[in-house]
Write an enzyme that holds these catalytic residues in place. Structure first.
Site, PDB file in Angstrom:
ATOM      1  CG  HIS A  82      -1.789  -0.976   1.553  1.00 20.27           C
ATOM      2  ND1 HIS A  82      -1.443  -2.142   2.169  1.00 20.27           N
ATOM      3  CD2 HIS A  82      -3.123  -1.056   1.321  1.00 20.27           C
ATOM      4  CE1 HIS A  82      -2.518  -2.906   2.304  1.00 20.27           C
ATOM      5  NE2 HIS A  82      -3.553  -2.274   1.793  1.00 20.27           N
TER       6      HIS A  82
ATOM      7  CD  GLU B   4      -8.045  -8.088  -1.478  1.00 25.73           C
ATOM      8  OE1 GLU B   4      -7.021  -7.584  -1.971  1.00 25.73           O
ATOM      9  OE2 GLU B   4      -8.110  -8.459  -0.298  1.00 25.73           O
TER      10      GLU B   4
ATOM     11  CD  GLU C 136      -7.442 -11.755   2.041  1.00 22.86           C
ATOM     12  OE1 GLU C 136      -6.931 -10.700   1.634  1.00 22.86           O
ATOM     13  OE2 GLU C 136      -7.719 -11.979   3.221  1.00 22.86           O
TER      14      GLU C 136
ATOM     15  CG  HIS D  97     -11.315 -11.011   1.902  1.00 28.18           C
ATOM     16  ND1 HIS D  97     -10.861  -9.961   1.147  1.00 28.18           N
ATOM     17  CD2 HIS D  97     -10.609 -10.959   3.069  1.00 28.18           C
ATOM     18  CE1 HIS D  97      -9.923  -9.289   1.818  1.00 28.18           C
ATOM     19  NE2 HIS D  97      -9.747  -9.896   2.981  1.00 28.18           N
TER      20      HIS D  97
ATOM     21  CG  ASP E 182      -4.388 -10.736  -1.660  1.00 27.77           C
ATOM     22  OD1 ASP E 182      -3.468 -10.667  -2.498  1.00 27.77           O
ATOM     23  OD2 ASP E 182      -4.836  -9.738  -1.072  1.00 27.77           O
TER      24      ASP E 182
ATOM     25  CG  ASP F  15      -9.548 -10.747   6.907  1.00 27.09           C
ATOM     26  OD1 ASP F  15      -9.243 -11.800   6.341  1.00 27.09           O
ATOM     27  OD2 ASP F  15      -9.261  -9.620   6.475  1.00 27.09           O
TER      28      ASP F  15
ATOM     29  CG  ASP G   3      -5.401 -11.368   6.562  1.00 26.67           C
ATOM     30  OD1 ASP G   3      -6.278 -11.854   5.832  1.00 26.67           O
ATOM     31  OD2 ASP G   3      -5.219 -10.143   6.685  1.00 26.67           O
TER      32      ASP G   3
ATOM     33  CG  ASP H  96      -3.409  -9.793   2.432  1.00 28.76           C
ATOM     34  OD1 ASP H  96      -2.878  -9.517   3.515  1.00 28.76           O
ATOM     35  OD2 ASP H  96      -4.391  -9.181   1.973  1.00 28.76           O
TER      36      ASP H  96
HETATM   37  C1  XLS Z   1      -7.900  -6.501   3.837  1.00 29.55           C
HETATM   38  C2  XLS Z   1      -7.412  -6.662   2.475  1.00 29.55           C
HETATM   39  C3  XLS Z   1      -6.295  -5.717   2.074  1.00 29.55           C
HETATM   40  C4  XLS Z   1      -6.089  -5.680   0.600  1.00 29.55           C
HETATM   41  C5  XLS Z   1      -5.236  -4.552   0.143  1.00 29.55           C
HETATM   42  O1  XLS Z   1      -8.620  -7.315   4.375  1.00 29.55           O
HETATM   43  O2  XLS Z   1      -7.032  -8.005   2.299  1.00 29.55           O
HETATM   44  O3  XLS Z   1      -5.125  -6.021   2.761  1.00 29.55           O
HETATM   45  O4  XLS Z   1      -5.536  -6.871   0.111  1.00 29.55           O
HETATM   46  O5  XLS Z   1      -5.687  -3.343   0.611  1.00 29.55           O
HETATM   47 CA    CA Z   2      -7.781 -10.515   4.730  1.00 29.12          CA
HETATM   48 CA    CA Z   3      -6.054  -9.011   0.596  1.00 27.92          CA
END
Ligand code: XLS
Ligand code: CA
Ligand code: CA
Length: 439
Positions: free
Chosen positions: A104, A235, A271, A274, A299, A310, A312, A342
């Protein structure tokens, strides 16, 4: 990078050692970058990318606790630590053997007190990024703008009820696109974290959606004006931090893009964490986006089945990566997209080497997924069964449905002549057993 400070001391370039034992976690046992499968090198099927925000800006802080990850690059003024962080990141990418990274704007360089100051910070740090990219050959998979963290974006960016805020987001994206061009980014991602609403009572949904579409049109126009050659990606995410996010899942985004005539300018960055947050299975949005020709990038992460948010996490489930790679290989690859981690190490995984272990483990999980997918595709057993299942569409009335020439009157005539269809088994358990054979 000679004479520069080393951050990951004692960690060499990660080797491929297929014979390594179970306790050897600092080598690849499956990911062999140069090996060719179905006419393409593993690294070109997988196109791994490291994400900057979790791996280099993450501190382990959560809503209940303070930072646990004390990184040696977080020292000095914000600009000094931004430079150290970048050097540490390039050392990491090089030792790991990954060719791409994502970031970012605001995690690469600190936000200033004015747009001009933020832009100057970005110019200075991306000069260094460009230098490190040319020294190492490492490239940008995608850039994105952080349009959700600053308080000005609390009611959204492109869907904010105040056009002044939308204008700020536009100015920020303009600079983001300039940076993407400067660094040769292959993609540009839009993730609308706060594009949604918290209360329907104060929200004009139709106006917000139109503003978001017009915002994307401005970005398309500026991209064309500056001759930026990258792929635009949206996304999806259903919630967190907002409720009712407009980009809920793959099908919502595809519907939005088609409604506003934007579908030829964008693909999707899916992703899986998500996807599961939206109530779907892990691979669902990857399969749906690919089926409609809209899968651009992934992602690569996972949620935790026992938590509804989330998280990750690094993807470590071979069944999931097999499903994902099967879809990717079947569509001919992800380029110019890739598999971006990610993902963040847990706040309890406090050693620097944990960053390596996490990425190596996930890369090996994807390499195994790729090998499995290739075997499934080359064997053709499952594909043959699916083909047979739909074989009635290759002739007669089915073929007319297939090519779009059939009418309801013909359906009626067909049934009058042929009567009740026979019951046919879906054979789900047989498919599942065969799939398990490969993993
Ligand atoms: C957040 C998102 C973010 C995007 C990029 O949940 O995954 O990280 O990938 O802004
Ligand atoms: Ca995420
Ligand atoms: Ca992401």
């Amino acid at each position: 990078m000679a004479a520069q400070e080393e951050f990951f001391t004692g960690i060499p370039k990660i080797p491929y050692v297929p014979s390594a034992g179970p306790g050897d976690v600092m080598c690849f046992k499956h990911y062999h970058a140069e090996e060719v499968l179905m006419g393409r090198k593993m690294e070109d099927w997988l196109r791994f990318s490291v994400c900057y925000w979790h791996s280099f800006c993450g501190t382990g802080a959560d809503p209940f606790g303070s930072p646990t990850l004390h990184r040696p690059w977080n020292e000095g003024t914000p600009m000094e630590s931004a430079k150290k962080r970048l050097r540490a990141a390039f050392e990491f990418f090089t030792k790991l053997g990954v060719k791409y990274y994502t970031f970012h704007d605001r995690d690469m360089a600190p936000e200033g007190s004015t747009l001009e100051e933020s832009n100057r910070n970005l110019d200075e740090i991306t000069d260094l990024a460009l230098q490190l990219q040319s020294q190492t050959g490492i490239k940008v998979l995608w850039v994105t703008c952080n349009l959700f963290a600053h308080q000005r974006y609390m009611n959204g960016a492109a869907t904010n009820p105040d056009s002044h805020v939308l204008a700020y987001a536009g100015a920020q994206v303009k600079k983001g696109l300039d940076i993407a061009k400067k660094l040769g980014a292959e993609n540009f991602v839009f993730w609308g974290g706060r594009e949604g609403f918290l209360s329907i009572h104060n929200t004009d949904v139709a106006a917000e959606l139109k503003h978001m579409a017009n915002f994307f049109k401005m970005a398309v126009k500026y991209k064309e004006k500056i001759g930026l050659k990258c792929q635009f990606l949206i996304e999806p995410k259903p919630k967190e931090p907002c409720k009712h996010q407009y980009d809920y899942d793959a099908m919502s985004v595809i519907g939005f893009l088609k409604h506003y005539g934007l579908e030829s300018h964008f693909k999707l960055n899916i992703e899986p964490n998500h996807t599961t947050l939206a109530g779907h299975s892990y691979e669902h949005d990857i399969v749906m986006a690919s089926a409609l020709g809209m899968l651009g990038s992934v992602d690569s992460n996972t949620g935790s089945p026992d938590l509804g948010w989330d998280t990750d996490q690094f993807p470590m489930d071979i069944k999931n990566t097999t499903m994902v790679m099967k879809t990717i290989v079947q569509q001919g690859g992800l380029q110019p997209g890739g598999l971006n981690f990610d993902a963040k190490v847990r706040r309890e995984s406090t050693d620097l080497e944990d960053l390596f272990i996490a990425h190596i483990g996930a890369m090996d999980t994807f390499a195994r997924g790729l090998r499995n997918a290739v075997r499934i595709i080359e064997d053709g057993l499952i594909a043959g069964m699916v083909k047979e299942r739909y074989s009635s569409f290759s002739h007669g009335i089915g073929q007319k449905v297939e090519d779009g020439s059939a009418t309801l009157e013909e359906m009626e005539a067909f049934i009058k002549q042929n009567g009740e269809p026979k019951v046919t088994s879906g054979k789900q358990e047989k498919y599942e057993s065969i799939f398990n054979h490969y993993i």
